[in-house]
Design an enzyme around this catalytic site. Structure first.
Site, PDB file in Angstrom:
ATOM      1  N   CYS A  86      69.176  12.327  -9.826  1.00 10.91           N
ATOM      2  CA  CYS A  86      70.542  11.429 -10.010  1.00 10.91           C
ATOM      3  C   CYS A  86      71.565  12.389  -9.572  1.00 10.91           C
ATOM      4  O   CYS A  86      71.896  12.909  -8.555  1.00 10.91           O
ATOM      5  CB  CYS A  86      70.733  10.608 -11.362  1.00 10.91           C
ATOM      6  SG  CYS A  86      71.609   9.080 -11.452  1.00 10.91           S
ATOM      7  N   HIS A 176      65.913   8.238 -12.321  1.00  6.35           N
ATOM      8  CA  HIS A 176      65.567   9.334 -13.391  1.00  6.35           C
ATOM      9  C   HIS A 176      64.141   9.064 -13.868  1.00  6.35           C
ATOM     10  O   HIS A 176      63.793   8.310 -14.622  1.00  6.35           O
ATOM     11  CB  HIS A 176      66.287   8.493 -14.628  1.00  6.35           C
ATOM     12  CG  HIS A 176      67.890   8.609 -14.487  1.00  6.35           C
ATOM     13  ND1 HIS A 176      68.552   9.938 -15.169  1.00  6.35           N
ATOM     14  CD2 HIS A 176      68.799   7.803 -14.107  1.00  6.35           C
ATOM     15  CE1 HIS A 176      69.932   9.565 -14.875  1.00  6.35           C
ATOM     16  NE2 HIS A 176      70.057   8.463 -14.012  1.00  6.35           N
ATOM     17  N   GLU A 178      62.653  11.190 -15.962  1.00  6.85           N
ATOM     18  CA  GLU A 178      62.343  11.363 -17.134  1.00  6.85           C
ATOM     19  C   GLU A 178      62.316  10.409 -18.060  1.00  6.85           C
ATOM     20  O   GLU A 178      62.129  10.194 -19.350  1.00  6.85           O
ATOM     21  CB  GLU A 178      63.390  12.317 -17.395  1.00  6.85           C
ATOM     22  CG  GLU A 178      64.933  11.748 -18.055  1.00  6.85           C
ATOM     23  CD  GLU A 178      65.701  11.709 -16.713  1.00  6.85           C
ATOM     24  OE1 GLU A 178      66.846  11.265 -16.806  1.00  6.85           O
ATOM     25  OE2 GLU A 178      65.215  11.613 -15.605  1.00  6.85           O
TER      26      GLU A 178
END
Length: 205
Positions: A86, A176, A178
């Site tokens: 990002c 993202h 994660e």
């Protein structure tokens, strides 16, 4: 051989990236110790490096003012893998199309900030990612998009725009990775990137 990983911790989902790195390492039969990076002097000891999202102008300013930026550049120059997500993608790019961002020039791409809308426009999409057998559940939050690609390899697109690229040891995503329990993007960036120099990777293959 245990690996040392670093997560640039000036902003973003630091703990989530650390957990994803640990899951990816386990999936690839590796041991890893993860450090949070807020000061200069830690990156040189890292085998793997993640640069999370946040606010790209703030991230770039802090990386340079704290002396971390040249260490990240040296990390990549040594062939060690970096995953930039990002806002991290924006900072790692060669052109952020914003003179407030002091880019690191590690990904040969031009990016557009907030290309997929603001916070309220966040969404999840099943991405076909080169190197992955099944679609990846990508989470887009105030996501950038890649406007143009130089020498980088496009790994995934959404709405006809590149959203994941690889340039040597560097993987950049507009989303993202994660924020999902699926750690395959971290695995792709760190343990399945033939251009990256990960100590002992050949022995574990």
């Amino acid at each position: 051989m245990s690996l040392t990983a670093g997560v640039v911790a000036v902003q973003g989902d630091v703990e989530e990236h650390a957990a994803a790195i640990e899951r990816a390492a386990t999936a690839h039969g590796r041991e890893v110790t993860v450090h949070e990076i807020r000061d200069a002097g830690i990156v040189p000891d890292c085998d793997l490096l993640a640069m999370p999202g946040g606010e790209s102008t703030t991230i770039s300013r802090l990386l340079h003012s704290d002396g971390i930026a040249p260490e990240i550049e040296a990390h990549v120059a040594a062939g060690k893998p970096l995953l930039a997500t990002c806002a991290g993608l924006i900072v790692a790019s060669s052109d952020a199309a914003d003179n407030r961002v002091d880019e690191l020039g590690l990904l040969d791409v031009t990016v557009e900030r907030n290309a997929f809308g603001r916070q309220k426009d966040s969404f999840e999409a099943p991405l076909e990612v080169a190197g992955l057998d099944e679609p990846y559940p990508a989470v887009f939050i105030r996501a950038p998009a890649i406007d143009s690609v130089g020498d980088a390899e496009v790994l995934a697109t959404w709405d006809d725009r590149p959203v994941a690229v690889r340039d040597g040891p560097v993987v950049g995503t507009a989303f993202h990775p994660e924020l999902t329990p699926d750690s395959r993007i971290h695995g792709l960036a760190f343990f399945e990137n033939e251009a990256a120099a990960v100590p002992g990777l050949e022995e574990s293959a």
